[in-house]
Design a protein around this motif. Structure first.
Motif, PDB file in Angstrom:
ATOM      1  N   ARG A 102      78.769  43.477 -52.130  1.00 16.44           N
ATOM      2  CA  ARG A 102      77.943  42.377 -52.200  1.00 16.44           C
ATOM      3  C   ARG A 102      77.562  42.026 -50.498  1.00 16.44           C
ATOM      4  O   ARG A 102      78.698  41.283 -49.981  1.00 16.44           O
ATOM      5  N   THR A 103      76.569  41.956 -50.268  1.00 15.65           N
ATOM      6  CA  THR A 103      76.152  41.482 -48.899  1.00 15.65           C
ATOM      7  C   THR A 103      75.375  40.402 -48.691  1.00 15.65           C
ATOM      8  O   THR A 103      74.171  40.024 -49.303  1.00 15.65           O
ATOM      9  N   LYS A 104      76.009  39.217 -47.795  1.00 14.69           N
ATOM     10  CA  LYS A 104      75.288  37.958 -47.579  1.00 14.69           C
ATOM     11  C   LYS A 104      74.224  37.946 -46.637  1.00 14.69           C
ATOM     12  O   LYS A 104      74.877  38.188 -45.370  1.00 14.69           O
ATOM     13  N   CYS A 105      73.109  37.865 -46.602  1.00 11.44           N
ATOM     14  CA  CYS A 105      72.386  38.026 -45.301  1.00 11.44           C
ATOM     15  C   CYS A 105      71.538  36.633 -44.974  1.00 11.44           C
ATOM     16  O   CYS A 105      71.139  35.973 -46.008  1.00 11.44           O
ATOM     17  N   SER A 106      71.505  36.199 -43.918  1.00  9.93           N
ATOM     18  CA  SER A 106      71.188  35.007 -43.421  1.00  9.93           C
ATOM     19  C   SER A 106      69.633  35.035 -43.472  1.00  9.93           C
ATOM     20  O   SER A 106      69.196  36.185 -43.431  1.00  9.93           O
ATOM     21  N   LYS A 107      69.010  33.904 -43.388  1.00  6.91           N
ATOM     22  CA  LYS A 107      67.443  33.952 -43.267  1.00  6.91           C
ATOM     23  C   LYS A 107      67.201  32.844 -42.219  1.00  6.91           C
ATOM     24  O   LYS A 107      67.936  32.297 -41.876  1.00  6.91           O
ATOM     25  N   ILE A 108      65.784  32.923 -42.001  1.00  2.64           N
ATOM     26  CA  ILE A 108      65.247  32.085 -40.824  1.00  2.64           C
ATOM     27  C   ILE A 108      64.150  31.004 -41.518  1.00  2.64           C
ATOM     28  O   ILE A 108      63.457  31.540 -42.448  1.00  2.64           O
ATOM     29  N   ARG A 109      63.852  30.002 -40.776  1.00  2.00           N
ATOM     30  CA  ARG A 109      62.811  29.133 -41.498  1.00  2.00           C
ATOM     31  C   ARG A 109      61.740  28.858 -40.108  1.00  2.00           C
ATOM     32  O   ARG A 109      62.250  28.666 -39.193  1.00  2.00           O
ATOM     33  N   ALA A 110      60.775  28.718 -40.337  1.00  2.00           N
ATOM     34  CA  ALA A 110      59.521  28.140 -39.504  1.00  2.00           C
ATOM     35  C   ALA A 110      58.737  26.962 -39.928  1.00  2.00           C
ATOM     36  O   ALA A 110      58.731  27.011 -41.221  1.00  2.00           O
ATOM     37  N   GLU A 111      58.676  25.951 -39.026  1.00  2.00           N
ATOM     38  CA  GLU A 111      58.004  24.764 -39.476  1.00  2.00           C
ATOM     39  C   GLU A 111      56.993  24.526 -38.477  1.00  2.00           C
ATOM     40  O   GLU A 111      57.176  24.552 -37.205  1.00  2.00           O
ATOM     41  N   ALA A 112      55.898  24.361 -39.101  1.00  2.00           N
ATOM     42  CA  ALA A 112      54.530  24.139 -38.197  1.00  2.00           C
ATOM     43  C   ALA A 112      53.479  23.421 -39.023  1.00  2.00           C
ATOM     44  O   ALA A 112      53.233  23.869 -40.057  1.00  2.00           O
ATOM     45  N   LEU A 113      53.029  22.448 -38.497  1.00  2.00           N
ATOM     46  CA  LEU A 113      51.927  21.530 -39.066  1.00  2.00           C
ATOM     47  C   LEU A 113      52.265  21.129 -40.355  1.00  2.00           C
ATOM     48  O   LEU A 113      51.369  21.242 -41.490  1.00  2.00           O
ATOM     49  N   GLY A 114      53.362  20.679 -40.639  1.00  2.00           N
ATOM     50  CA  GLY A 114      53.749  20.246 -42.076  1.00  2.00           C
ATOM     51  C   GLY A 114      54.115  21.310 -42.928  1.00  2.00           C
ATOM     52  O   GLY A 114      54.215  20.957 -44.244  1.00  2.00           O
ATOM     53  N   GLN A 115      54.003  22.594 -42.557  1.00  2.00           N
ATOM     54  CA  GLN A 115      54.300  23.885 -43.485  1.00  2.00           C
ATOM     55  C   GLN A 115      55.527  24.550 -43.032  1.00  2.00           C
ATOM     56  O   GLN A 115      55.923  24.268 -41.969  1.00  2.00           O
ATOM     57  N   SER A 116      56.185  25.223 -44.182  1.00  2.00           N
ATOM     58  CA  SER A 116      57.251  25.780 -43.575  1.00  2.00           C
ATOM     59  C   SER A 116      57.339  27.359 -44.478  1.00  2.00           C
ATOM     60  O   SER A 116      56.552  27.545 -45.551  1.00  2.00           O
ATOM     61  N   ARG A 117      57.871  27.987 -43.767  1.00  2.00           N
ATOM     62  CA  ARG A 117      58.071  29.572 -44.122  1.00  2.00           C
ATOM     63  C   ARG A 117      59.467  29.979 -44.184  1.00  2.00           C
ATOM     64  O   ARG A 117      59.993  29.575 -43.095  1.00  2.00           O
ATOM     65  N   VAL A 118      60.078  30.396 -45.074  1.00  2.00           N
ATOM     66  CA  VAL A 118      61.461  31.176 -45.040  1.00  2.00           C
ATOM     67  C   VAL A 118      61.235  32.580 -45.120  1.00  2.00           C
ATOM     68  O   VAL A 118      60.549  33.218 -45.886  1.00  2.00           O
ATOM     69  N   SER A 119      62.010  33.276 -44.184  1.00  2.00           N
ATOM     70  CA  SER A 119      61.990  34.883 -44.194  1.00  2.00           C
ATOM     71  C   SER A 119      63.358  35.291 -44.107  1.00  2.00           C
ATOM     72  O   SER A 119      64.602  35.020 -43.561  1.00  2.00           O
ATOM     73  N   LEU A 120      63.585  36.706 -44.881  1.00  2.00           N
ATOM     74  CA  LEU A 120      64.536  37.393 -44.834  1.00  2.00           C
ATOM     75  C   LEU A 120      64.792  38.203 -43.322  1.00  2.00           C
ATOM     76  O   LEU A 120      65.720  38.609 -42.845  1.00  2.00           O
ATOM     77  N   ASN A 121      63.455  38.788 -43.150  1.00  2.00           N
ATOM     78  CA  ASN A 121      63.172  39.811 -42.104  1.00  2.00           C
ATOM     79  C   ASN A 121      63.047  38.965 -40.972  1.00  2.00           C
ATOM     80  O   ASN A 121      63.717  39.126 -39.963  1.00  2.00           O
ATOM     81  N   ASP A 122      61.648  38.375 -40.718  1.00  2.00           N
ATOM     82  CA  ASP A 122      61.246  38.017 -39.505  1.00  2.00           C
ATOM     83  C   ASP A 122      60.183  36.896 -39.605  1.00  2.00           C
ATOM     84  O   ASP A 122      59.641  36.967 -40.484  1.00  2.00           O
ATOM     85  N   ILE A 123      60.100  36.166 -38.430  1.00  2.00           N
ATOM     86  CA  ILE A 123      58.885  35.410 -38.359  1.00  2.00           C
ATOM     87  C   ILE A 123      58.145  35.783 -37.247  1.00  2.00           C
ATOM     88  O   ILE A 123      58.715  35.850 -36.086  1.00  2.00           O
ATOM     89  N   MET A 124      56.720  35.720 -37.202  1.00  2.00           N
ATOM     90  CA  MET A 124      55.806  36.136 -36.037  1.00  2.00           C
ATOM     91  C   MET A 124      54.899  34.994 -35.675  1.00  2.00           C
ATOM     92  O   MET A 124      54.444  34.397 -36.552  1.00  2.00           O
ATOM     93  N   VAL A 125      55.080  34.934 -34.496  1.00  2.00           N
ATOM     94  CA  VAL A 125      53.822  34.039 -33.916  1.00  2.00           C
ATOM     95  C   VAL A 125      53.107  34.747 -33.284  1.00  2.00           C
ATOM     96  O   VAL A 125      53.312  35.590 -32.095  1.00  2.00           O
ATOM     97  N   HIS A 126      51.701  34.990 -33.869  1.00  2.00           N
ATOM     98  CA  HIS A 126      50.874  36.161 -33.463  1.00  2.00           C
ATOM     99  C   HIS A 126      49.435  35.670 -33.022  1.00  2.00           C
ATOM    100  O   HIS A 126      48.963  34.820 -33.580  1.00  2.00           O
ATOM    101  N   ASN A 127      48.840  36.488 -32.046  1.00  2.00           N
ATOM    102  CA  ASN A 127      47.401  36.038 -31.714  1.00  2.00           C
ATOM    103  C   ASN A 127      46.639  36.420 -33.180  1.00  2.00           C
ATOM    104  O   ASN A 127      46.994  37.353 -33.837  1.00  2.00           O
ATOM    105  N   ALA A 128      45.747  35.430 -33.654  1.00  2.00           N
ATOM    106  CA  ALA A 128      44.921  35.541 -34.639  1.00  2.00           C
ATOM    107  C   ALA A 128      43.728  36.540 -34.421  1.00  2.00           C
ATOM    108  O   ALA A 128      43.060  37.057 -35.269  1.00  2.00           O
ATOM    109  N   ASN A 129      43.091  36.673 -32.992  1.00  2.00           N
ATOM    110  CA  ASN A 129      42.076  37.358 -32.772  1.00  2.00           C
ATOM    111  C   ASN A 129      42.645  38.756 -31.995  1.00  2.00           C
ATOM    112  O   ASN A 129      43.296  38.596 -30.968  1.00  2.00           O
ATOM    113  N   PRO A 130      42.379  39.992 -32.833  1.00  2.00           N
ATOM    114  CA  PRO A 130      43.146  41.260 -32.166  1.00  2.00           C
ATOM    115  C   PRO A 130      42.719  41.584 -30.837  1.00  2.00           C
ATOM    116  O   PRO A 130      43.139  42.418 -30.194  1.00  2.00           O
ATOM    117  N   THR A 131      41.336  41.086 -30.476  1.00  2.00           N
ATOM    118  CA  THR A 131      40.798  41.428 -29.012  1.00  2.00           C
ATOM    119  C   THR A 131      41.000  40.408 -28.143  1.00  2.00           C
ATOM    120  O   THR A 131      40.451  40.414 -26.838  1.00  2.00           O
TER     121      THR A 131
END
Length: 237
Positions: free
Chosen positions: A95-124
């Motif tokens: 039984r392996t207990k893995c930590s998670k991370i949380r991102a909060e922005a603009l009143g919204q939140s996301r919880v991740s097992l792997n990763d949070i990315m802050v990424h460019n929305a326009n690839p160019t």
């Protein structure tokens, strides 16, 4: 942080997920497990990493047993699946207990097992941003594709593709295609990372969550360890 224990309760009620889950249902039943759709004691994911991530998002906190349908084209051997399922029923899986991370922005939140990315929305077009760790600014304004904050469990994914390495404890902070050389760092798991966009557009992405959070100039994202954990059964180290 990821911790392991050999003490796993016996399981009877399981939810089986995956588009091809019918392939392993006979082995599930042969192991004496009851297939349910509500109140499972464990969740079996028959597929790949994306299915595991989605199952934790939809069923947080319930132990997960990932059975890989394929890895480099090789299907999960029926004999191996049967053995693992028998161990699940008898409470013999690690039984392996893995930590998670949380991102909060603009009143919204996301919880991740792997990763949070802050990424460019326009690839160019690169995004410009500033980063603070525990309220201390890390470098100056940065130009690039963004940042990745990973857990130890997720460090073998996108984080490793950027840095070439993994880690076992803490939070990993990696800079994606920055125009100037930036040192990737592993921070204490108590660290709080704040990212402010100085030129967008950008977005927050979380694991394989279908919805991103759009960001524009002066928007901020705060990323920290989440209070919850993911329990993964039978994880090899």
């Amino acid at each position: 942080m990821t911790t392991s224990s050999n003490k796993t309760p016996c399981v009877q009620r399981v939810l089986v997920l995956g588009p091809d889950s019918a392939e392993i249902l006979p082995a599930v039943k042969e192991a004496g497990l009851s297939v349910v759709t509500e109140d499972p004691e464990a969740i079996i994911t028959y597929g790949g990493d994306g299915l595991l991530l989605g199952s934790e998002r939809d069923w947080p906190g319930i132990p997960k047993l990932p059975l890989r349908k394929s890895r480099r084209g090789k299907k999960c051997e029926p004999s191996r699946a049967a053995l693992v399922l028998e161990k699940l029923a008898c409470g013999e899986l690690a039984r392996t207990k893995c930590s998670k991370i949380r991102a909060e922005a603009l009143g919204q939140s996301r919880v991740s097992l792997n990763d949070i990315m802050v990424h460019n929305a326009n690839p160019t077009s690169g995004v410009r941003y500033r980063v603070w760790v525990d309220d201390r600014e890390f470098g100056d304004e940065i130009v690039g594709d963004g940042v990745v904050v990973a857990t130890p469990f997720g460090s073998s994914g996108y984080y490793r593709s950027i840095t070439g390495g993994i880690f076992r404890i803490g939070l990993g902070l990696a800079f994606n295609n920055s125009t100037e050389q930036m040192d990737h760092i592993v921070l204490p798991e108590s660290s709080v990372i704040r990212v402010r966009i100085t030129r967008g557009p950008a977005m927050v992405a979380s694991d394989n969550h279908p919805n991103t959070i759009p960001l524009e100039r002066d928007d901020e994202v705060v990323i920290r360890r989440d209070q919850g954990h993911t329990i993964i059964l039978g994880l090899a180290h």
